[in-house]
Design a protein around this motif. Structure first.
Motif, short mmCIF file in Angstrom:
data_model
loop_
_atom_site.label_atom_id
_atom_site.label_comp_id
_atom_site.label_asym_id
_atom_site.label_seq_id
_atom_site.Cartn_x
_atom_site.Cartn_y
_atom_site.Cartn_z
N TYR B 35 -2.93 23.67 8.77
CA TYR B 35 -3.53 24.06 7.49
C TYR B 35 -2.74 25.23 6.92
O TYR B 35 -2.13 26.00 7.63
CB TYR B 35 -4.97 24.55 7.69
CG TYR B 35 -6.00 23.48 7.97
CD1 TYR B 35 -6.25 23.05 9.26
CD2 TYR B 35 -6.74 22.91 6.93
CE1 TYR B 35 -7.21 22.09 9.52
CE2 TYR B 35 -7.71 21.95 7.19
CZ TYR B 35 -7.93 21.54 8.49
OH TYR B 35 -8.89 20.58 8.74
N PHE B 90 -2.15 27.96 9.66
CA PHE B 90 -2.99 27.86 10.84
C PHE B 90 -2.84 26.50 11.50
O PHE B 90 -2.86 25.47 10.84
CB PHE B 90 -4.47 28.06 10.48
CG PHE B 90 -4.82 29.47 10.13
CD1 PHE B 90 -4.90 29.87 8.81
CD2 PHE B 90 -5.05 30.40 11.13
CE1 PHE B 90 -5.23 31.18 8.48
CE2 PHE B 90 -5.38 31.72 10.82
CZ PHE B 90 -5.46 32.11 9.49
N PHE B 106 -8.95 27.11 16.27
CA PHE B 106 -7.82 27.60 15.50
C PHE B 106 -6.99 28.62 16.26
O PHE B 106 -7.52 29.39 17.08
CB PHE B 106 -8.30 28.28 14.21
CG PHE B 106 -8.71 27.32 13.14
CD1 PHE B 106 -9.98 26.78 13.12
CD2 PHE B 106 -7.82 26.97 12.13
CE1 PHE B 106 -10.37 25.89 12.12
CE2 PHE B 106 -8.19 26.08 11.13
CZ PHE B 106 -9.47 25.54 11.14
N GLY B 107 -5.67 28.64 15.95
CA GLY B 107 -4.83 29.75 16.36
C GLY B 107 -5.01 30.91 15.40
O GLY B 107 -5.79 30.83 14.45
N ASN B 108 -4.29 32.00 15.64
CA ASN B 108 -4.43 33.20 14.82
C ASN B 108 -3.51 33.25 13.62
O ASN B 108 -3.49 34.23 12.89
CB ASN B 108 -4.24 34.45 15.68
CG ASN B 108 -5.47 34.76 16.49
OD1 ASN B 108 -6.60 34.52 16.06
ND2 ASN B 108 -5.28 35.30 17.68
#
Lengths: 115, 115
Positions: B35, B90, B106-108
């Protein structure tokens, strides 16, 4: 195209108060999810409510879903300063065959909880 | 257990340069997503991979390519960066399949600036 739209765009409250955020959407959904995003971080999943459910609870969170009005609300009770974050609703949709699943995010509500 | 790991965290590119954003998850998830998040736009899906060996376009795929290297890794490549690609990117994953009842992890994020 945007499916879910949060309201209000920004909300500022005092610690201990309740916070209510709303999400409206346009088309039929399979489920609706709420996520939290702290500044500079990724999104964290909070709660998922299916289209055949009307209310779900998780700790201090309460989510309602009204499919006839195509809307959902997220209530955070007894808010804390640590609840300060952006909150996003995301609508899960699929085609009539149950495939081509999409999760579409709204633009978010920025919640500020003042100590 | 790191969850979803994205590298790099920050990147500055000049127009026309290329780069690859890396994403890895250690949760044995089948589905992975990229995203982008822009102010006032919410999150928009670029590409997703329902399972190892498959990739599909999302809402805003132009200017990007992806590779699902194996079950753990899903990379996003900008072949010729443009200022319009300045954004926060993301990566996310979900379990067990591309299912409408699966929350995303999600990752950061990678903060990319194209000058």
């Amino acid at each position: 195209s945007q499916q879910g739209e949060e309201d209000p765009q920004a909300l500022s409250i005092q610690e201990g108060e309740n916070a209510t955020m709303n999400c409206s959407y346009k088309t039929s959904i399979n489920n609706l999810q709420w996520y939290r995003q702290n500044s500079g971080r990724g999104l964290v999943h909070l709660i998922l409510i299916r289209s055949n459910e009307r209310e779900k609870h998780s700790g201090r969170l309460r989510v309602t879903l009204d499919t006839s009005k195509k809307s959902s609300s997220l209530l955070i009770t007894a808010s804390r300063a640590a609840d300060t974050a952006s909150y996003f609703c995301a609508t899960g949709t699929s085609n009539s065959g149950g495939s081509n699943y999409k999760l579409t995010f709204g633009k978010g509500t920025l919640l500020t909880v003042n100590p | 257990n790191a969850g979803v790991t994205q590298t790099p965290k920050f990147q500055v590119l000049k127009t026309g340069q290329s780069m690859t954003l890396q994403c890895a998850q250690d949760m044995n998830h089948n589905s992975m997503y990229w995203y982008r998040q822009d102010p006032g736009m919410g999150l928009r899906l670029i590409y997703y991979s329902a399972s190892e060996g498959t990739t599909d376009k999302g809402e805003v795929p132009n200017g990007y390519n992806v590779s699902r290297l194996n079950k753990r890794e899903f990379s996003l490549r900008l072949e010729s960066a443009a200022p319009s690609q300045t954004s926060v990117y993301f990566c996310a994953s979900s379990e067990p399949t591309h299912s409408y009842n699966s929350p995303l992890h999600f990752g950061n994020g990678t903060r990319l600036t194209v000058t």
